[in-house]
Design a protein around this motif. Structure first.
Motif, mmCIF file in Angstrom:
data_model
loop_
_atom_site.group_PDB
_atom_site.id
_atom_site.type_symbol
_atom_site.label_atom_id
_atom_site.label_comp_id
_atom_site.label_asym_id
_atom_site.label_seq_id
_atom_site.Cartn_x
_atom_site.Cartn_y
_atom_site.Cartn_z
ATOM 1 N N TRP A 86 1.593 0.608 -56.807
ATOM 2 C CA TRP A 86 2.562 0.627 -57.904
ATOM 3 C C TRP A 86 1.812 0.552 -59.230
ATOM 4 C CZ3 TRP A 86 3.081 -4.142 -60.656
ATOM 5 C CH2 TRP A 86 2.519 -5.262 -60.029
ATOM 6 N N SER A 87 2.538 0.614 -60.330
ATOM 7 C CA SER A 87 1.891 0.638 -61.643
ATOM 8 C C SER A 87 2.414 -0.463 -62.555
ATOM 9 C CB SER A 87 2.131 1.997 -62.306
ATOM 10 O OG SER A 87 1.400 2.094 -63.501
ATOM 11 N N LEU A 88 1.516 -0.993 -63.374
ATOM 12 C CA LEU A 88 1.928 -2.028 -64.327
ATOM 13 C C LEU A 88 2.780 -1.422 -65.437
ATOM 14 C CD1 LEU A 88 -1.347 -4.138 -64.693
ATOM 15 C CD2 LEU A 88 0.781 -4.889 -63.655
ATOM 16 N N GLU A 89 2.286 -0.318 -66.050
ATOM 17 C CA GLU A 89 3.020 0.311 -67.142
ATOM 18 C C GLU A 89 2.785 1.822 -67.226
ATOM 19 O OE1 GLU A 89 0.061 0.440 -67.298
ATOM 20 O OE2 GLU A 89 -0.923 -0.448 -68.995
ATOM 21 N N GLY A 90 2.359 2.416 -66.104
ATOM 22 C CA GLY A 90 2.144 3.853 -66.082
ATOM 23 C C GLY A 90 0.692 4.259 -66.260
ATOM 24 N N GLU A 91 -0.146 3.310 -66.673
ATOM 25 C CA GLU A 91 -1.553 3.604 -66.929
ATOM 26 C C GLU A 91 -2.476 2.820 -65.998
ATOM 27 O OE1 GLU A 91 -4.251 4.214 -70.964
ATOM 28 O OE2 GLU A 91 -2.583 2.819 -71.009
ATOM 29 N N HIS A 92 -2.143 1.542 -65.790
ATOM 30 C CA HIS A 92 -2.952 0.677 -64.921
ATOM 31 C C HIS A 92 -2.209 0.424 -63.609
ATOM 32 C CE1 HIS A 92 -4.292 -0.264 -69.072
ATOM 33 N NE2 HIS A 92 -5.471 -0.126 -68.504
ATOM 34 N N THR A 120 5.710 4.835 -56.624
ATOM 35 C CA THR A 120 4.308 5.265 -56.595
ATOM 36 C C THR A 120 3.988 6.048 -57.862
ATOM 37 O OG1 THR A 120 4.466 5.447 -54.192
ATOM 38 C CG2 THR A 120 2.580 6.515 -55.226
ATOM 39 N N PRO A 121 2.894 5.714 -58.566
ATOM 40 C CA PRO A 121 2.522 6.471 -59.772
ATOM 41 C C PRO A 121 2.328 7.950 -59.456
ATOM 42 C CG PRO A 121 1.191 4.482 -59.549
ATOM 43 C CD PRO A 121 1.955 4.631 -58.281
ATOM 44 N N TYR A 122 2.729 8.811 -60.426
ATOM 45 C CA TYR A 122 2.695 10.267 -60.196
ATOM 46 C C TYR A 122 1.292 10.802 -59.931
ATOM 47 C CZ TYR A 122 0.875 10.909 -64.927
ATOM 48 O OH TYR A 122 0.078 10.868 -66.045
ATOM 49 N N ASP A 123 0.240 10.107 -60.431
ATOM 50 C CA ASP A 123 -1.136 10.604 -60.257
ATOM 51 C C ASP A 123 -1.841 10.029 -59.022
ATOM 52 O OD1 ASP A 123 -1.086 8.098 -61.433
ATOM 53 O OD2 ASP A 123 -2.814 8.442 -62.729
ATOM 54 N N ILE A 124 -1.085 9.358 -58.154
ATOM 55 C CA ILE A 124 -1.670 8.754 -56.949
ATOM 56 C C ILE A 124 -0.993 9.313 -55.700
ATOM 57 C CG2 ILE A 124 -1.986 6.569 -55.678
ATOM 58 C CD1 ILE A 124 -3.727 6.566 -58.120
ATOM 59 N N ARG A 125 -1.821 9.680 -54.692
ATOM 60 C CA ARG A 125 -1.301 10.148 -53.397
ATOM 61 C C ARG A 125 -1.708 9.124 -52.327
ATOM 62 N NH1 ARG A 125 -0.420 15.611 -52.509
ATOM 63 N NH2 ARG A 125 0.218 14.861 -50.448
ATOM 64 N N PRO A 126 -0.800 8.209 -51.941
ATOM 65 C CA PRO A 126 -1.151 7.174 -50.959
ATOM 66 C C PRO A 126 -1.681 7.736 -49.637
ATOM 67 C CG PRO A 126 0.956 6.686 -51.957
ATOM 68 C CD PRO A 126 0.584 8.057 -52.395
ATOM 69 N N ASP A 127 -1.131 8.882 -49.189
ATOM 70 C CA ASP A 127 -1.583 9.460 -47.919
ATOM 71 C C ASP A 127 -3.055 9.890 -47.986
ATOM 72 O OD1 ASP A 127 -0.805 11.357 -49.769
ATOM 73 O OD2 ASP A 127 0.033 12.752 -48.314
ATOM 74 N N GLU A 128 -3.485 10.370 -49.167
ATOM 75 C CA GLU A 128 -4.896 10.766 -49.351
ATOM 76 C C GLU A 128 -5.815 9.550 -49.325
ATOM 77 O OE1 GLU A 128 -5.461 13.186 -52.825
ATOM 78 O OE2 GLU A 128 -4.120 14.755 -52.077
ATOM 79 N N ILE A 129 -5.381 8.459 -49.979
ATOM 80 C CA ILE A 129 -6.181 7.227 -50.001
ATOM 81 C C ILE A 129 -6.315 6.688 -48.576
ATOM 82 C CG2 ILE A 129 -6.329 4.842 -50.863
ATOM 83 C CD1 ILE A 129 -4.756 5.804 -53.341
ATOM 84 N N ILE A 139 8.665 3.573 -62.750
ATOM 85 C CA ILE A 139 7.636 2.519 -62.842
ATOM 86 C C ILE A 139 8.276 1.141 -62.690
ATOM 87 C CG2 ILE A 139 5.823 1.504 -64.301
ATOM 88 C CD1 ILE A 139 5.643 4.320 -65.681
ATOM 89 N N MET A 140 9.437 0.941 -63.362
ATOM 90 C CA MET A 140 10.117 -0.365 -63.294
ATOM 91 C C MET A 140 10.526 -0.715 -61.866
ATOM 92 S SD MET A 140 12.486 -0.848 -66.624
ATOM 93 C CE MET A 140 12.415 -2.590 -66.966
ATOM 94 N N LEU A 141 10.927 0.314 -61.097
ATOM 95 C CA LEU A 141 11.351 0.091 -59.716
ATOM 96 C C LEU A 141 10.159 0.111 -58.750
ATOM 97 C CD1 LEU A 141 14.570 2.301 -59.797
ATOM 98 C CD2 LEU A 141 14.470 -0.195 -59.804
#
Length: 300
Positions: free
Chosen positions: A237-243, A209-218, A204-206
């Motif tokens: 990317w993610s702010l803190e793993g949730e948002h 891509t968040p684990y629950d998101i698939r950019p290719d699907e979007i 997340i710090m680096l």
């Protein structure tokens, strides 16, 4: 901020506060008791609990801190500070675990007598305190609550193991090796989970891509929106793993009026609403428009 959101923040903060004071008080008792009953397993669990207390303290502080609205210093708000907390906590736990492993190996080589009855009493208190704290946080919705709840469940399992070993030691002679052996098992289990969490935190710090998101699907879904020709410069990317945060440039065709641009944007946003994005930016580009960023390599 909605009333429900504000109420949940308050409830979440209260739960973490209760768990923090329970854990900290018990950790102090545990360190004293661990040396008193001469149990390296209890001392190893005390160090884990100290890490948990630190985690709870940071979680509680950040829960209060995250209510702060975005400002000129942090335009996305303060929620990303929780990653720093997770990083500090992981380093503390790794350092403590290395110390405990060396102590346990030393004890295995030079066994010492342990007060099994004292271990039993501590195990019962440990199960009760950590069990209650885990119960308080079990229904938590925030990432902080869920992470801390898992820590406390680990603690309960650790104390169940101490309970079993203390009973075995009470009825078996020359079983003092069980205490450092259990200590090693608890510490290696903790280390495994800490390293796993550290990996997630670094991802997340680096800005991975968040684990629950698939950019290719979007991308596939957005390309099916009417008048959308192509997409580039897409970042997730993610702010803190949730948002999560989403940005993209959307190239259109057959769009001539401002209303048509708005229609494409509205349809793209409808796709994004299905995902846990707290912030998204879409730049609509017309067919004959040249984007300076188009020479970027596309996502694989």
């Amino acid at each position: 901020m909605s009333h429900n959101h504000s109420h949940h923040h308050h409830h979440s903060g209260k739960n973490i506060k209760v768990a923090f004071f329970l854990n900290l008080g018990f950790t102090v008792l545990e360190i004293i008791g661990g040396f008193y009953v001469n149990s390296v397993a209890i001392i190893s669990d005390a160090l884990h609990d100290l890490g948990d207390s630190l985690s709870l303290g940071i979680a509680w502080y950040l829960n209060e801190h995250s209510r702060k609205k975005p400002d000129n210093k942090f335009t996305f708000g303060y929620s990303r500070f929780s990653l720093l907390g997770a990083l500090i906590n992981s380093i503390v736990l790794i350092a403590g675990s290395i110390y405990v492993v060396s102590e346990a190996i030393n004890r295995l080589m030079h066994p010492e007598a342990t007060d099994a009855r004292g271990m039993l009493i501590f195990a019962i208190i440990g199960i009760a305190v950590n069990g209650y704290a885990a119960f308080r946080l079990s229904g938590g919705k925030s990432l902080n609550e869920r992470v801390v709840s898992w820590h406390l469940v680990e603690d309960v399992l650790g104390w169940v193991a101490v309970l079993i070993v203390s009973i075995v030691m009470m009825f078996t002679e020359n079983a003092s090796f069980l205490d450092p052996a259990l200590s090693l098992a608890i510490t290696l289990f903790i280390l495994y989970n800490v390293v796993k969490r550290l990996k997630e935190t670094m991802q997340i710090m680096l800005q991975g891509t968040p684990y629950d998101i698939r950019p290719d699907e979007i991308e596939k879904e957005i390309l099916q929106v009417g008048n959308v020709k192509s997409m580039h410069h897409m970042h997730v990317w993610s702010l803190e793993g949730e948002h999560h945060v989403f940005t993209a440039h959307v190239k259109t065709y057959g769009v001539a009026t401002f209303n048509e641009v708005l229609e494409v944007k509205k349809n793209v946003k409808q796709v994004l609403k299905k995902y846990p994005f707290s912030h998204y930016t879409i730049e609509i580009e017309l067919d004959n428009e040249v984007c300076e960023l188009l020479d970027e390599k596309p996502l694989k």
